[in-house]
Design an enzyme around this catalytic site. Structure first.
Site, PDB file in Angstrom:
ATOM      1  N   LYS A   1       0.907  -1.262   0.024  1.00 63.31           N
ATOM      2  CA  LYS A   1      -0.005  -0.041  -0.159  1.00 63.31           C
ATOM      3  C   LYS A   1       0.871   1.222  -0.183  1.00 63.31           C
ATOM      4  O   LYS A   1       0.457   2.317  -0.523  1.00 63.31           O
ATOM      5  CB  LYS A   1      -1.170   0.109   1.022  1.00 63.31           C
ATOM      6  CG  LYS A   1      -2.158  -1.128   0.957  1.00 63.31           C
ATOM      7  CD  LYS A   1      -3.420  -0.545   1.969  1.00 63.31           C
ATOM      8  CE  LYS A   1      -4.329  -1.530   1.514  1.00 63.31           C
ATOM      9  NZ  LYS A   1      -5.708  -1.381   2.367  1.00 63.31           N
TER      10      LYS A   1
ATOM     11  N   LYS B   1      -5.667  -9.252  -6.055  1.00 64.41           N
ATOM     12  CA  LYS B   1      -7.007  -9.723  -5.347  1.00 64.41           C
ATOM     13  C   LYS B   1      -7.917  -8.539  -5.731  1.00 64.41           C
ATOM     14  O   LYS B   1      -7.576  -7.575  -5.957  1.00 64.41           O
ATOM     15  CB  LYS B   1      -6.415  -9.733  -3.759  1.00 64.41           C
ATOM     16  CG  LYS B   1      -7.431  -9.243  -2.938  1.00 64.41           C
ATOM     17  CD  LYS B   1      -7.026  -9.188  -1.245  1.00 64.41           C
ATOM     18  CE  LYS B   1      -7.072  -7.842  -0.782  1.00 64.41           C
ATOM     19  NZ  LYS B   1      -8.061  -7.654   0.068  1.00 64.41           N
TER      20      LYS B   1
ATOM     21  N   LYS C   1     -12.180  -3.553  -3.095  1.00 70.72           N
ATOM     22  CA  LYS C   1     -13.311  -2.383  -3.343  1.00 70.72           C
ATOM     23  C   LYS C   1     -12.499  -1.062  -3.577  1.00 70.72           C
ATOM     24  O   LYS C   1     -13.400  -0.148  -4.200  1.00 70.72           O
ATOM     25  CB  LYS C   1     -14.107  -2.296  -1.821  1.00 70.72           C
ATOM     26  CG  LYS C   1     -13.377  -1.963  -0.670  1.00 70.72           C
ATOM     27  CD  LYS C   1     -14.405  -2.011   0.367  1.00 70.72           C
ATOM     28  CE  LYS C   1     -14.105  -2.979   1.621  1.00 70.72           C
ATOM     29  NZ  LYS C   1     -12.917  -2.887   2.271  1.00 70.72           N
TER      30      LYS C   1
HETATM   31  N1  AQP Z   1     -10.691 -10.540  -2.877  1.00 70.83           N
HETATM   32  C1  AQP Z   1     -11.082 -11.110  -1.701  1.00 70.83           C
HETATM   33  N2  AQP Z   1     -11.243 -12.439  -1.569  1.00 70.83           N
HETATM   34  C2  AQP Z   1     -11.572 -12.966  -0.409  1.00 70.83           C
HETATM   35  N3  AQP Z   1     -11.733 -12.345   0.735  1.00 70.83           N
HETATM   36  C3  AQP Z   1     -11.567 -10.916   0.642  1.00 70.83           C
HETATM   37  N4  AQP Z   1     -11.491  -9.994   1.615  1.00 70.83           N
HETATM   38  C4  AQP Z   1     -11.224  -8.865   0.895  1.00 70.83           C
HETATM   39  N5  AQP Z   1     -10.853  -9.071  -0.262  1.00 70.83           N
HETATM   40  C5  AQP Z   1     -11.116 -10.382  -0.629  1.00 70.83           C
HETATM   41  C6  AQP Z   1     -11.707 -10.269   2.996  1.00 70.83           C
HETATM   42  O1  AQP Z   1     -12.616  -9.426   3.338  1.00 70.83           O
HETATM   43  C7  AQP Z   1     -12.440  -8.788   4.632  1.00 70.83           C
HETATM   44  C8  AQP Z   1     -12.582  -7.386   4.969  1.00 70.83           C
HETATM   45  O2  AQP Z   1     -11.362  -7.036   4.207  1.00 70.83           O
HETATM   46  P1  AQP Z   1     -11.218  -5.351   4.617  1.00 70.83           P
HETATM   47  O3  AQP Z   1     -12.265  -4.524   3.983  1.00 70.83           O
HETATM   48  O4  AQP Z   1     -10.932  -5.145   6.103  1.00 70.83           O
HETATM   49  O5  AQP Z   1      -9.835  -5.304   3.885  1.00 70.83           O
HETATM   50  P2  AQP Z   1      -9.206  -5.731   2.640  1.00 70.83           P
HETATM   51  O6  AQP Z   1      -8.604  -7.137   2.670  1.00 70.83           O
HETATM   52  O7  AQP Z   1      -8.118  -4.556   2.318  1.00 70.83           O
HETATM   53  O8  AQP Z   1     -10.280  -5.619   1.850  1.00 70.83           O
HETATM   54  P3  AQP Z   1     -10.481  -4.833   0.218  1.00 70.83           P
HETATM   55  O9  AQP Z   1     -11.764  -4.933  -0.433  1.00 70.83           O
HETATM   56  O10 AQP Z   1      -9.155  -5.253  -0.359  1.00 70.83           O
HETATM   57  O11 AQP Z   1     -10.335  -3.307   0.639  1.00 70.83           O
HETATM   58  P4  AQP Z   1      -9.599  -2.108   0.410  1.00 70.83           P
HETATM   59  O12 AQP Z   1      -9.615  -1.799  -1.094  1.00 70.83           O
HETATM   60  O13 AQP Z   1      -9.973  -0.960   1.066  1.00 70.83           O
HETATM   61  O14 AQP Z   1      -7.888  -2.661   0.809  1.00 70.83           O
HETATM   62  C9  AQP Z   1     -11.352  -9.653   4.993  1.00 70.83           C
HETATM   63  O15 AQP Z   1     -11.465 -10.986   5.743  1.00 70.83           O
HETATM   64  C10 AQP Z   1     -10.575 -10.035   3.918  1.00 70.83           C
HETATM   65  O16 AQP Z   1      -9.697 -11.001   4.022  1.00 70.83           O
END
Ligand code: AQP
Length: 333
Positions: free
Chosen positions: A113, A196, A199
């Site tokens: 990040k 991955k 969002k």
């Molecule tokens: N692509 C994914 N496949 C499976 N699980 C996922 N998680 C996130 N992306 C995937 C799971 O969702 C939970 C919450 O995630 P988070 O929002 O706290 O953080 P993150 O993993 O950083 O999710 P994003 O969507 O990628 O958010 P941003 O873009 O803001 O960084 C976790 O249990 C994660 O494993």
């Protein structure tokens, strides 16, 4: 046994968050091993990167409505907003003072990040995020934390910080165990399937939002990047796009990947993608319907008030104990 997990309101929840996290919470809330179940909105984590005020507020409420629409039952699960429990950042600070910069700098998520944010500037919060995550977990004597691949390192650090604190100040924290989620699936970007699904990805074609219009969902799956081999076969290394769609379809239908491979062995990608899109739509349509019913109701506030009070009750007991151990403030009972 206590279970805890949270999601950041850093955008609209994706199919990845749903399959990797929420769908499993809904299954696990009925597991009798979990006598206490806490799910929160990690808004303090979301501000480690800049958020627009109105959008953040909207995403917080939307995430709660999504939790409920997906089937989390407030009779079984305490749902709350992280920033409404001040003990989270308080314990986060205390843990930061017991952690080392080198430990935080080694975190892969920080490296990724911070590299992406070189131009805009890297916030201190992005570096110290794992100590706040450790606080989230340790405040509640959490026994089990569901961890995707990307969070394993953070949970390891949480365990290290808990053990270090316990050794220094005496037994205070439960050292949490990782919980491998039933599906454990990592959903990949539809446009760059080696990355991955996220969002906050700037390319909206790369993710399916849980609230995307049905036709948009179908379009995004139709235009998902695949390969020229034209065989519906799971091969993560050489066919990441098709493998990702097989995973998505399997998670939405409950049909195993080998069964899907067999079913589509003579089909072209177009047919397979069409069926995959319908499977996703079948899974998400009822959730969207429920979401629209509750998003403007007072039910969300009722759930959050009750979740906030319960979380504060537990967290305040713990933070008092921690303050006494460290010698902060005045001695309290
Ligand atoms: N692509 C994914 N496949 C499976 N699980 C996922 N998680 C996130 N992306 C995937 C799971 O969702 C939970 C919450 O995630 P988070 O929002 O706290 O953080 P993150 O993993 O950083 O999710 P994003 O969507 O990628 O958010 P941003 O873009 O803001 O960084 C976790 O249990 C994660 O494993």
């Amino acid at each position: 046994m206590r279970f805890l997990s949270g999601i950041q309101p850093s955008g609209t929840i994706t199919l990845g968050n749903y399959i990797g996290a929420i769908k499993n919470f809904v299954l696990l809330q009925d597991n009798p091993d979990f006598t206490d179940f806490l799910v929160f909105v990690a808004d303090l984590h979301a501000i480690t990167v800049p958020q627009e005020k109105e959008a953040l507020r909207k995403n917080i409420k939307s995430l709660v409505a999504i939790y409920l629409a997906c089937g989390l039952n407030p009779e079984k699960v305490h749902i709350f907003i992280q920033s409404e429990v001040p003990a989270h950042p308080m314990l986060g600070w205390i843990l930061e003072c017991n952690g080392y910069i080198g430990e935080l700098e080694r975190m892969t998520q920080y490296k990724d990040k911070s590299q992406k944010r070189q131009a805009e500037g890297v916030s201190v919060g992005l570096l110290t995020y794992p100590s706040l995550m450790a606080a989230d977990i340790l405040l509640y004597d959490t026994d089990m934390v569901p961890v995707g691949q990307d969070q394993k390192q953070h949970l390891e650090l949480t365990r290290t910080l808990a053990e270090r604190f316990n050794n220094k100040y005496g037994d205070t924290f439960v050292v949490p165990e990782p919980f491998i989620s039933p599906s454990g699936a990592k959903i990949m970007s539809l446009q760059e399937p080696t990355k991955k699904m996220s969002k906050s990805d700037p390319n909206p074609k790369s993710f399916i939002s849980l609230l995307d219009d049905i036709n948009v969902i179908k379009k995004k799956i139709r235009s998902a990047v695949t390969d020229l081999d034209a065989k519906v076969k799971y091969d993560k290394e050489n066919k990441p796009g098709i493998s990702n769609l097989l995973t998505i379809m399997s998670c939405c239908t409950g049909i195993s990947i080998p069964e899907l491979e067999e079913k589509y062995k003579d089909s072209n990608y177009q047919t397979f993608k069409e069926d995959c899109a319908n499977a996703v739509v079948n899974e998400l349509e009822p959730i969207q319907k429920k979401y629209n019913e509750i998003i403007n109701s007072s039910y969300i506030d009722e759930v959050l008030d009750s979740g906030r009070d319960y979380a504060n009750y537990l967290a305040n007991k713990k933070i008092k104990k921690v303050m006494n151990k460290v010698g902060l403030g005045r001695k309290t009972k």
